[in-house]
Design a protein around this motif. Structure first.
Motif, PDB file in Angstrom:
ATOM      1  N   MET A  90      29.895  28.366  23.613  1.00 38.85           N
ATOM      2  CA  MET A  90      28.571  29.105  23.670  1.00 38.85           C
ATOM      3  C   MET A  90      28.441  29.517  21.997  1.00 38.85           C
ATOM      4  O   MET A  90      27.409  29.415  21.446  1.00 38.85           O
ATOM      5  CB  MET A  90      28.650  30.080  24.360  1.00 38.85           C
ATOM      6  N   THR A  91      29.266  30.157  21.408  1.00 37.78           N
ATOM      7  CA  THR A  91      29.532  30.662  20.139  1.00 37.78           C
ATOM      8  C   THR A  91      29.086  29.576  19.191  1.00 37.78           C
ATOM      9  O   THR A  91      28.071  29.660  18.204  1.00 37.78           O
ATOM     10  CB  THR A  91      30.738  31.254  19.690  1.00 37.78           C
ATOM     11  N   VAL A  92      29.656  28.360  19.215  1.00 40.81           N
ATOM     12  CA  VAL A  92      29.353  27.148  18.345  1.00 40.81           C
ATOM     13  C   VAL A  92      28.098  26.714  18.600  1.00 40.81           C
ATOM     14  O   VAL A  92      27.466  26.222  17.603  1.00 40.81           O
ATOM     15  CB  VAL A  92      30.572  26.302  18.836  1.00 40.81           C
ATOM     16  N   ALA A  93      27.439  26.824  19.707  1.00 37.85           N
ATOM     17  CA  ALA A  93      26.150  26.261  19.751  1.00 37.85           C
ATOM     18  C   ALA A  93      25.067  27.286  19.358  1.00 37.85           C
ATOM     19  O   ALA A  93      24.168  27.043  18.705  1.00 37.85           O
ATOM     20  CB  ALA A  93      25.774  26.148  21.495  1.00 37.85           C
ATOM     21  N   LEU A 137      23.966  29.587  28.436  1.00 34.83           N
ATOM     22  CA  LEU A 137      24.342  31.123  27.767  1.00 34.83           C
ATOM     23  C   LEU A 137      24.060  31.022  26.517  1.00 34.83           C
ATOM     24  O   LEU A 137      23.742  32.362  25.949  1.00 34.83           O
ATOM     25  CB  LEU A 137      25.877  31.228  28.096  1.00 34.83           C
ATOM     26  N   ALA A 138      23.919  30.158  25.730  1.00 36.74           N
ATOM     27  CA  ALA A 138      23.638  30.143  24.213  1.00 36.74           C
ATOM     28  C   ALA A 138      22.106  30.410  24.256  1.00 36.74           C
ATOM     29  O   ALA A 138      21.659  31.288  23.483  1.00 36.74           O
ATOM     30  CB  ALA A 138      23.872  28.935  23.521  1.00 36.74           C
ATOM     31  N   LEU A 139      21.314  29.867  25.216  1.00 40.42           N
ATOM     32  CA  LEU A 139      19.834  30.251  25.374  1.00 40.42           C
ATOM     33  C   LEU A 139      19.826  31.689  25.791  1.00 40.42           C
ATOM     34  O   LEU A 139      18.849  32.106  24.969  1.00 40.42           O
ATOM     35  CB  LEU A 139      19.334  29.088  26.494  1.00 40.42           C
ATOM     36  N   LEU A 140      20.561  32.003  26.286  1.00 35.22           N
ATOM     37  CA  LEU A 140      20.554  33.464  26.878  1.00 35.22           C
ATOM     38  C   LEU A 140      20.993  34.449  25.754  1.00 35.22           C
ATOM     39  O   LEU A 140      20.195  35.435  25.645  1.00 35.22           O
ATOM     40  CB  LEU A 140      21.346  33.717  27.857  1.00 35.22           C
ATOM     41  N   THR A 141      21.448  34.042  24.798  1.00 37.78           N
ATOM     42  CA  THR A 141      22.177  35.074  23.907  1.00 37.78           C
ATOM     43  C   THR A 141      21.548  34.737  22.541  1.00 37.78           C
ATOM     44  O   THR A 141      21.540  35.480  21.567  1.00 37.78           O
ATOM     45  CB  THR A 141      23.660  34.792  23.780  1.00 37.78           C
ATOM     46  N   VAL A 142      20.720  33.715  22.497  1.00 42.52           N
ATOM     47  CA  VAL A 142      20.259  33.353  20.895  1.00 42.52           C
ATOM     48  C   VAL A 142      19.328  34.379  20.592  1.00 42.52           C
ATOM     49  O   VAL A 142      19.158  34.922  19.209  1.00 42.52           O
ATOM     50  CB  VAL A 142      19.436  31.956  21.163  1.00 42.52           C
ATOM     51  N   PRO A 143      18.368  35.171  21.187  1.00 38.08           N
ATOM     52  CA  PRO A 143      17.490  36.154  20.968  1.00 38.08           C
ATOM     53  C   PRO A 143      18.424  37.307  20.192  1.00 38.08           C
ATOM     54  O   PRO A 143      18.261  37.752  19.117  1.00 38.08           O
ATOM     55  CB  PRO A 143      17.127  36.872  22.134  1.00 38.08           C
ATOM     56  N   PHE A 169      22.051  27.726  15.618  1.00 37.04           N
ATOM     57  CA  PHE A 169      20.891  27.756  16.266  1.00 37.04           C
ATOM     58  C   PHE A 169      20.085  28.907  15.881  1.00 37.04           C
ATOM     59  O   PHE A 169      18.897  29.030  15.303  1.00 37.04           O
ATOM     60  CB  PHE A 169      20.973  27.347  17.677  1.00 37.04           C
ATOM     61  N   GLY A 170      20.581  30.135  16.201  1.00 36.90           N
ATOM     62  CA  GLY A 170      20.172  31.461  16.142  1.00 36.90           C
ATOM     63  C   GLY A 170      19.917  31.769  14.461  1.00 36.90           C
ATOM     64  O   GLY A 170      19.073  32.235  14.268  1.00 36.90           O
ATOM     65  N   VAL A 171      20.863  31.478  13.602  1.00 36.16           N
ATOM     66  CA  VAL A 171      20.924  31.836  12.314  1.00 36.16           C
ATOM     67  C   VAL A 171      19.915  30.879  11.543  1.00 36.16           C
ATOM     68  O   VAL A 171      18.997  31.679  10.803  1.00 36.16           O
ATOM     69  CB  VAL A 171      22.274  31.488  11.503  1.00 36.16           C
ATOM     70  N   MET A 172      19.680  29.557  12.083  1.00 36.03           N
ATOM     71  CA  MET A 172      18.521  28.699  11.508  1.00 36.03           C
ATOM     72  C   MET A 172      17.307  29.447  11.723  1.00 36.03           C
ATOM     73  O   MET A 172      16.380  29.501  10.927  1.00 36.03           O
ATOM     74  CB  MET A 172      18.934  27.495  11.992  1.00 36.03           C
TER      75      MET A 172
END
Ligand SMILES: Nc1ncnc2c1ncn2[C@@H]1O[C@H](COP(=O)(O)OP(=O)(O)O)[C@@H](O)[C@H]1O
Ligand SMILES: [Mg+2]
Lengths: 294, 547
Positions: free
Chosen positions: B309-312, B394-400, B316-319
């Motif tokens: 999840m972290t790697v994903a 979960l990556a989608l869930l935490t991206v915000p 994504f989030g930083v970009m």
């Protein structure tokens, strides 16, 4: 960034400027003018020429019809009350105002005859030729070495040998070498305010500029640190063209050869510092330098 | 007279200090109480408690370990002003008795003792068995009887465990490998037939594959024969145990994990056993519908999922944050995007689960299957829940969370640094890469820490996208390609729910629930600690410049 060498805007390739030369630092940019033979006494070659220039921050105009010429290898000072547009003009000389949205420039600003605001100009290359030192010292939160090596590295200079020499020369040029040579790899944030400001000067020198812009470089410093920086400015003009903004008139009188007085976005008077301070033509200039202003 | 000091007290702000301090104290108290409860209830289960033998008033005897005691509800009377007490014993022998636990009223107890020879057997099936060792048999012939049986038993149990280990390895590794190769050959043959005809070349290939398969079948038969003989060997020894009821049972040693006599163990031996049990819990695989054994696969699955999840989520989030903060023109549109992102963080997680199922599993996974694994269809490869899809959900869930924290980090980088870099002839990209991002890194990592904490504790979306009650294989193992992102996995959070509410023996599972909860908390704390340490290290390096 391909630059057409035939174009009048062609800038010397960065790497050419850093080709190792036996004399230590690479040849200076104004070498060409020296090769052309000694200049006649009293003649001043123009480095920067500003003609009919207006500047707008969105709807508000900050500069009105500025005309002036900055001579090569001299110190030129901009003085005037706060808010009169000195910084704005200075930041036009390396196009740092481009970072602010909605700014607009009319008229010409020329560096060695090249219009800075021509769309063909490579802005990053321009900023390598015109360095800047800010009012508030702003060393990056990196080591002293990395701060000075930052500019060269951005231009692709690699190799510890070249970088080491460049860092040393630049720190010596900013008369900081003796104080920091034993802790080059310590954080720059541990230096005193005056040292930080000289580090910023060294950082600007490391890019091998032709012009150095300084925006009230001593306003946050104590008198002793200010004195050292003033000495430094005086010595810099043998190699560089210096433009300094200051609100301190004694400072302008001490360090500058030419001086421009600004008021509310207009250049009221521009001439030899000596003349401006002893025999101003304009009443407003006289009022300002004698302290009778506002 | 009294008003003045009161007013002064109010004005001094002391009251406010007390109020805020009590808020902190209350929070700490609640956290402490929660942790304390979980630890007390969970950590006790591994202690080899003494076994009691109790004679009851009705003449029956009972052997077991006391679990807890309480006052019988509505039992206050003249004789018992505080009510009568009763104690719950784990009496085990579930297969023989039909129950595992038993309440015993205090006044029904006639006598109780701790004879040294009471033994508890931990079995692979049916939970513990309490009783006395009577004799040891080999192929139904007695080899040791009476007191001699116990010393002879222990080495035999060890041997049986080794045999069990070998059988497990053959079943899992060797036969498993043969099965996998057979399956892959089958799929290769299937792939040849995808277009419903065989060219000459393909027919030759097919024949070759068929021969390899035949060879593997033979290999399989050989391994199966080895297994058979090992199983017979393992089943050779049996121990005869007399239960509290006097009834005698024969227990094959292949079914025994350990045999202990806690009553004759001293304190240090008990501690050693305790630590051994704890280790077994953390490193072992679950047994008996997850109510016994270890939870290693769930720890592994949880950590693995969080890492993927972290790697994903990071790039994504930083970009996204970089674009929003550094490149996009600030205006109503960007503001709208920001509000949308912030609100995304408040969407119930099960909604993300549904999205993950519909989008990742069915749409993306189905497409991947159709493109790359058509020969396996209709069996899905990626078109079913798996650790990759769960992690991405979960990556989608935490991206915000990451976007918001990164934006904050970016906006806290002083303008001076950016201008300083630009003025040195750096491009915007170089400035971001070499000045802005390093300065914003602590802020970005804070976002990451929050995201990890959120992801590790999330269960609902996982139930739709890849978590299972029992996964036969870990997502990482020695088989090519080592990382199996398509595999289903086990997760601590889901394990808690499963053990606590889906197990047949709820009473026995209770301590497991607490222990699993404790482990989940520990894993989350550990993951966070690592991230915090990295962040602090970076923060020291990029400490903001002080003039
Ligand atoms: N980013 C900006 N946006 C809008 N107006 C600005 C901005 N920066 C400066 N100004 C205005 O331009 C005028 C000149 O400012 P400046 O060049 O900073 O003055 P000085 O450096 O002489 O004190 C001031 O009136 C100031 O308010
Ligand atoms: Mg200014």
């Amino acid at each position: 960034m391909p630059v057409n060498p035939a174009s009048p805007y062609a800038l010397k390739s960065v790497r050419d400027r850093w080709a190792p030369s036996p004399a230590g630092l690479p040849p200076k940019a104004d070498e060409a003018s020296q090769k052309a033979g000694p200049l006649p006494a009293g003649h001043q070659e123009v480095k920067i020429k500003i003609a009919g220039m207006h500047f707008h921050y969105g709807a508000t105009q900050a500069l009105f019809n500025i005309n002036l010429a900055v001579p090569t290898n001299h110190v030129t000072a901009f003085i005037g009350p706060s808010g009169c547009g000195k910084s704005t003009l200075l930041r036009c000389l390396n196009r740092l105002n481009d970072l602010i949205e909605g700014t607009r420039v009319e008229g010409r600003v020329e560096l060695d005859g090249m219009n800075l605001y021509d769309p063909q100009v490579d802005v990053t290359d321009l900023r390598k030729r015109v360095g800047m030192v800010f009012q508030k010292s702003n060393p990056f939160p990196k080591s002293i070495y990395d701060n000075v090596a930052y500019g060269p590295r951005m231009q692709g200079v690699r190799g510890t040998g070249v970088l080491d020499r460049l860092v040393e020369e630049s720190l010596k040029g900013a008369s900081l070498w003796e104080e920091v040579k034993d802790r080059l790899h310590h954080s720059a944030t541990g230096l005193s305010g005056g040292q930080q400001q000289r580090l910023c000067i060294a950082r600007a020198l490391a890019v091998q500029p032709e012009v150095i812009l300084m925006d009230e470089p001593c306003s946050a410093l104590d008198p002793i640190a200010t004195g050292r920086i003033e000495e430094l400015i005086f010595s810099l003009k043998t190699r560089y063209t210096v433009v300094i903004v200051t609100h301190n008139m004694q400072q302008a009188a001490r360090v500058s050869d030419r001086c421009g007085f600004f008021l509310m976005g207009e250049l009221v008077e521009y001439g030899d510092t000596q003349t401006i301070f002893t025999n101003p033509r304009d009443k407003r200039t006289e009022d300002y330098i004698t302290g009778r202003f506002g | 007279m009294t008003r003045a000091p009161l007013k002064a007290f109010w004005k001094s702000g002391e009251l406010f200090v007390w109020l805020t301090a009590s808020g902190v104290a209350l929070s700490l108290l609640m956290i402490g109480a929660l942790l304390g409860l979980i630890m007390v209830k969970g950590l006790g289960q591994f202690w080899p408690a003494d076994i009691l033998e109790i004679r009851l008033a009705d003449g029956r005897t009972l052997i077991g370990q006391p679990i807890n005691s309480e006052t019988i509800p509505h039992s206050t009377s003249q004789a018992h002003p505080d009510g009568k007490r009763r104690t719950r014993f784990r009496v085990g022998n579930q297969d023989a008795f039909g129950y595992d636990f038993k309440w015993v009223d205090a006044d029904a107890v006639v006598a109780q003792a701790k004879p040294f020879d009471l033994t508890v057997f931990n079995r692979r099936e049916w939970g513990p068995l309490y009783g006395r060792v009577r004799a040891l048999y080999r192929e139904a012939a007695p080899v040791a009887e009476g007191p001699a049986a116990w010393p002879a038993l222990l080495p035999l149990i060890e041997q049986a465990n080794r045999l069990h280990e070998r059988i497990h390895r053959i079943e899992h590794d060797e036969i498993g490998e043969i099965n996998r190769r057979l399956e892959s050959l089958r799929l290769q043959r299937q792939a040849l037939r995808l277009d419903n005809r065989l060219t000459d070349d393909e027919t030759t290939t097919d024949l070759g594959l068929q021969q390899t398969m035949a060879g593997l079948e033979e290999e399989y038969q050989r391994q199966a024969a080895t297994l058979d003989s090992l199983r017979r060997q393992a089943g050779a020894y049996e121990v005869a145990v007399s239960l509290s009821t006097g009834q005698e049972v024969r227990l094959p040693l292949s079914k025994v994990i350990t045999a202990l006599r806690p009553n004759e163990m001293d304190w240090s031996l008990k501690t050693l056993t305790y630590l051994g049990n704890l280790w077994e819990f953390l490193s072992g695989e679950p047994r008996e519908a997850n109510t016994e054994g270890g939870i290693f696969p769930t720890i592994f699955g949880t950590v693995m999922m969080v890492l993927i999840m972290t790697v994903a989520v990071m790039p994504f989030g930083v970009m996204a944050a970089l674009y929003l903060r550094e490149y996009a023109r600030q205006g109503p549109l960007v503001q709208l995007v920001r509000i949308a992102v912030n609100n995304l963080a408040g969407v119930p997680s099960i909604v993300f689960g549904v999205f993950g199922l519909g989008f990742f599993v069915y749409t993306v996974g189905g497409t991947v299957d159709a493109l790359f694994f058509p020969e396996a269809l209709p069996n899905p490869t990626y078109g079913t829940g798996g650790i990759l899809w769960a992690s991405l959900t979960l990556a989608l869930l935490t991206v915000p969370v990451v976007i918001v924290a990164t934006e904050e980090g970016l906006s806290s980088v002083p303008r001076d640094f950016r201008e300083g870099s630009i003025a040195l002839g750096a491009t915007k990209l170089e400035t971001i890469r070499h000045v802005v991002l390093p300065c914003a890194l602590p802020g970005i990592l804070t976002g990451l820490i929050l995201a990890m904490a959120r992801a590790a504790g999330e269960v609902a979306p996982l139930m739709l996208t890849g978590v299972v009650k029992l996964a036969p294989d870990l997502p990482v193992d020695g088989q090519f390609p080592f990382l199996h992102l398509d595999r289903k996995f086990m997760h601590l959070g889901f394990h808690i729910y499963d053990v606590g509410f889906q197990s047949p023996n709820v009473e026995a599972a209770k301590p497991m629930v607490y222990m699993t909860t404790l482990t989940l908390i520990a894993v989350v704390v550990l993951l966070n600690l690592v991230a915090v340490m990295i962040r602090n290290h970076l923060r020291k390096r990029y400490a903001a410049s002080a003039v």
